[in-house]
Write an enzyme that holds these catalytic residues in place. Structure first.
Site, short mmCIF file in Angstrom:
data_model
loop_
_atom_site.label_atom_id
_atom_site.label_comp_id
_atom_site.label_asym_id
_atom_site.label_seq_id
_atom_site.Cartn_x
_atom_site.Cartn_y
_atom_site.Cartn_z
N GLU A 95 66.65 -35.16 -80.27
CA GLU A 95 67.35 -33.91 -79.95
C GLU A 95 66.61 -32.76 -80.63
O GLU A 95 66.48 -32.73 -81.85
CB GLU A 95 68.80 -33.97 -80.44
CG GLU A 95 69.72 -34.82 -79.58
CD GLU A 95 70.17 -34.13 -78.28
OE1 GLU A 95 69.82 -32.95 -78.06
OE2 GLU A 95 70.86 -34.82 -77.49
N HIS A 114 65.01 -35.64 -70.59
CA HIS A 114 66.33 -36.10 -70.15
C HIS A 114 66.51 -35.83 -68.65
O HIS A 114 67.06 -36.64 -67.91
CB HIS A 114 67.42 -35.39 -70.97
CG HIS A 114 68.76 -36.06 -70.90
ND1 HIS A 114 69.90 -35.50 -71.42
CD2 HIS A 114 69.14 -37.24 -70.37
CE1 HIS A 114 70.92 -36.31 -71.19
NE2 HIS A 114 70.49 -37.38 -70.56
ZN ZN Z 1 69.87 -34.29 -73.14
#
Ligand code: ZN
Length: 260
Positions: free
Chosen positions: A105, A147
């Protein structure tokens, strides 16, 4: 009711980790070891809010690594364990992306909060961490993914400001120089036929989950936009123009040789 037990502290997997802040949101991997690195932006107003959510048992989300804008690296889940960052998605016919991947992240508030540029020192830290993980785990260049690549209809992160070209120039990920934008025929929503079938076949061969039907439907458009967001950032519109198709063809041709 008994209180949920706090996750145990653990030794970091990488020398680049500045702090270990365990998240309870993890379980055992299914199948073999991780062979995908999956990159995200946090998409929340502040880093601390995002970090708290990734450690909140009620949120049921986590990642292995959390990367601040100043380049500091925090580890939340041991690499050997399955973190919960990918959600529903697919790559190269694999649906349990969390079992197959290491999730990073990257702190950036995303488009809901102005989508600022990724600072240079943050990108340097992403590159260093990806190089470290890929070297330790022999992760192939074309399995360093966004993602949005594995969940094109739901996700846009890390988004069109993420410098995949710079990562590639420093030895991270698979990328080719995109073909220039030119006027010409396009494939778009509602089109059908051989050319659409060929486009879908190439996208699926690269790893995208796309219907190979010869019909350019909404799902195909979402995959084309995800491809553009990663590999041809000059125009992200879900329309397969000749630059998009040429870039995809070049990318397939340049892919690392697959092991037998
Ligand atoms: Zn994500």
């Amino acid at each position: 009711m008994p209180k949920p037990s706090l996750p145990k502290p653990f030794a970091p997997d990488s020398k680049l980790v500045a702090a270990v802040l365990p998240s309870p949101n993890q379980d055992a991997r299914a199948g073999g070891g991780p062979d995908i690195i999956l990159l995200h932006y946090t998409g929340m107003a502040t880093a601390e809010e995002a970090l708290a959510r990734l450690r909140d048992p009620a949120a049921k989300v986590s990642s292995h690594y959390f990367l601040y804008q100043d380049g500091r690296v925090v580890q939340l889940v041991p690499e050997a364990r399955r973190a919960w960052h990918a959600g529903e998605g697919s790559w190269a016919n694999e649906r349990d992306i969390n079992s197959r991947s290491i999730g990073i992240e990257i702190v950036n508030p995303g488009p809901d909060f102005g989508y600022p540029d990724f600072p240079a020192r943050q990108i340097e830290a992403v590159i260093a961490l990806c190089r470290d993980i890929a070297a330790r785990r022999a992760i192939r260049a074309d399995r360093v993914l966004a993602h949005s690549d594995v969940a094109p209809e739901r996700k846009q992160d890390p988004g069109e400001k993420f410098p995949w070209d710079e990562l590639h120039s420093k030895g991270v990920g698979h990328w080719v120089a995109p073909a220039p934008l030119v006027e010409g025929p396009t494939l778009k929503r509602g089109d059908r036929g051989e050319a659409v079938l060929m486009l879908q076949t190439m996208l699926a061969r690269y790893g995208y989950s796309v219907p190979v039907s010869g019909e350019f439907d909404a799902a195909t458009g979402a995959v084309v936009a995800a491809f553009q967001r990663h590999f041809r950032r000059a125009r992200i519109d879900g329309v397969a123009d000749s630059s998009t198709v040429a870039t995809l063809r070049d990318l397939l041709a340049a892919r690392p040789i697959l092991a037998a």
